[in-house]
Design a protein around this motif. Sequence first.
Motif, PDB file in Angstrom:
ATOM      1  N   ASP A  81       1.321   0.392   3.780  1.00  0.00           N
ATOM      2  CA  ASP A  81       0.055  -0.345   3.895  1.00  0.00           C
ATOM      3  C   ASP A  81      -0.274  -0.712   5.335  1.00  0.00           C
ATOM      4  O   ASP A  81      -1.445  -0.670   5.740  1.00  0.00           O
ATOM      5  CB  ASP A  81       0.112  -1.625   3.047  1.00  0.00           C
ATOM      6  CG  ASP A  81      -0.186  -1.370   1.579  1.00  0.00           C
ATOM      7  OD1 ASP A  81      -1.032  -0.504   1.290  1.00  0.00           O
ATOM      8  OD2 ASP A  81       0.424  -2.026   0.728  1.00  0.00           O
ATOM      9  N   THR A  95      -2.533  -4.572  -0.721  1.00  0.00           N
ATOM     10  CA  THR A  95      -3.455  -3.709   0.020  1.00  0.00           C
ATOM     11  C   THR A  95      -4.586  -4.525   0.621  1.00  0.00           C
ATOM     12  O   THR A  95      -4.933  -4.378   1.797  1.00  0.00           O
ATOM     13  CB  THR A  95      -4.027  -2.616  -0.901  1.00  0.00           C
ATOM     14  OG1 THR A  95      -2.970  -1.752  -1.324  1.00  0.00           O
ATOM     15  CG2 THR A  95      -5.092  -1.796  -0.191  1.00  0.00           C
ATOM     16  N   HIS A 149      -5.016  -5.285   4.746  1.00  0.00           N
ATOM     17  CA  HIS A 149      -6.249  -4.835   5.397  1.00  0.00           C
ATOM     18  C   HIS A 149      -7.031  -6.016   5.968  1.00  0.00           C
ATOM     19  O   HIS A 149      -7.555  -5.928   7.090  1.00  0.00           O
ATOM     20  CB  HIS A 149      -7.121  -4.062   4.401  1.00  0.00           C
ATOM     21  CG  HIS A 149      -6.738  -2.630   4.241  1.00  0.00           C
ATOM     22  ND1 HIS A 149      -5.608  -2.235   3.557  1.00  0.00           N
ATOM     23  CD2 HIS A 149      -7.341  -1.482   4.689  1.00  0.00           C
ATOM     24  CE1 HIS A 149      -5.533  -0.900   3.576  1.00  0.00           C
ATOM     25  NE2 HIS A 149      -6.559  -0.436   4.247  1.00  0.00           N
ATOM     26  N   ILE A 193     -11.828   0.293   0.347  1.00  0.00           N
ATOM     27  CA  ILE A 193     -10.483   0.516   0.847  1.00  0.00           C
ATOM     28  C   ILE A 193      -9.583   0.879  -0.333  1.00  0.00           C
ATOM     29  O   ILE A 193      -9.991   0.835  -1.481  1.00  0.00           O
ATOM     30  CB  ILE A 193      -9.936  -0.725   1.587  1.00  0.00           C
ATOM     31  CG1 ILE A 193      -9.871  -1.932   0.643  1.00  0.00           C
ATOM     32  CG2 ILE A 193     -10.793  -1.037   2.812  1.00  0.00           C
ATOM     33  CD1 ILE A 193      -9.170  -3.142   1.249  1.00  0.00           C
ATOM     34  N   ALA A 225      -3.619   0.533   7.066  1.00  0.00           N
ATOM     35  CA  ALA A 225      -4.639  -0.458   7.417  1.00  0.00           C
ATOM     36  C   ALA A 225      -5.024  -0.357   8.889  1.00  0.00           C
ATOM     37  O   ALA A 225      -6.215  -0.480   9.234  1.00  0.00           O
ATOM     38  CB  ALA A 225      -4.143  -1.857   7.090  1.00  0.00           C
TER      39      ALA A 225
END
Length: 425
Positions: free
Chosen positions: A142, A200, A204, A172, A146
């Motif tokens: 992740d 996630t 992000h 996303i 990101a």
Amino acid sequence: MQVHLNELARLRIEGQPRGVTSVCSAHPIVLRAALRHGRQQASTVLIEATCNQVNHLGGYTGMTPSDLVSLVMKIGAEEGCPVNLIVLGGDHLGPNPWRDRPAEEAMAEAEKMVAAYVDAGFRKIHLDASMGCKGEPVALDDETTAHRAARLAAVAEASAKKTGGAMPVYVIGTEVPPPGGADHALTTIEPTAAAAALKTIEVHRRVFAEAGLDQAFGRAIGLVVQPGVEFGNQNVILYGRSKIDALKSVLAKEPQFVFEAHSTDYQGTRPLTALVQDGFPILKVGPELTFVLREALYALDAIASDLLPDYGQRPLYQAMEALMLDQPGNWSRHYHGTDAEMRWLRHYSLSDRIRYYWASAEAQDAVRHLCEAIRGQTVPLPLLWQHMPAAQDFADAPLDPEQVLIWRVTKSLADYHAACGVGNN
């Protein structure tokens, strides 16, 4: 009634869920059907292209983002579809087409691609930098994903400010089925874990903030997750809403978002309706639309063979078989079995990899020959019932083959329109 993408989360929270069909195809007949249907229903027409399909270097369609916009707007004008109903999206925008190169080189191409999409007028951007490049794992963590997504978002933001108009909205997340469906028979698909979805979003949000992209993240409307739907070459896994109770809780904790559902092809109205009700209002469909288009073309090919003594025995089918055997790159890694099994898969697989061939000169010549042969012919009802039973309204009158093709694609689009609840709330 038109639905704006940035309204989807609010409508869900207010208990009036509405959906939007994401038409993932660049085929002119599919685009015409979608734009005509949107005009007739006064509903949003969301048309999306993937990074492999359309990019600044042409993609497998040979079209750049501006080329696709020109095509969509030309057809839209011909169909009388108001421009304000048309929304353009870029799907899986990231380094995927260049993942055989070192990461920095692949990301440089991805930046050019994102700029080309936004410059051309695309305003729904799915940031997908999850795939590893040369020397990297197949799927990235992740954190890395990101950071690369933020890098691409910065390019999109700068391009939008330069070209003017609305600023982009973002999607996303990357936990999706294989593009175009799986290659093997499927029995079950596990939905995304709620903890993974929350992570996630959290990663992000933090990375975008660190990059000074808080405003961009504030326009993130969707998260791609796996709802447990998929199709393989031969079967479909239908949506089972009882399996996503935990996943649905993510939306209560993150009210900014809705879920985006990929590979919803072949689900039918009832499962699609349940998806919209459960927080998946963005429904992506692609192979189903070209599958039913091929279905109608082959039906007309068979009708012409039975009706017209000089037409020959299914010349369109024969031309497509020869073309796919001569150029096997788009299907050979995906279809397995005996020669007989691979023959029918080439034409009838649910993954519809024949769709990669319709733009070729050979295929266009064969389609043109079919349409010229059968246009204006009167097809008896029993012959239509034999090859295309639901098309009985086209019987016993001079035939317009293009209208038959648009009708067949629209039948699938109507299932999505019904599921999205447009006009029912």
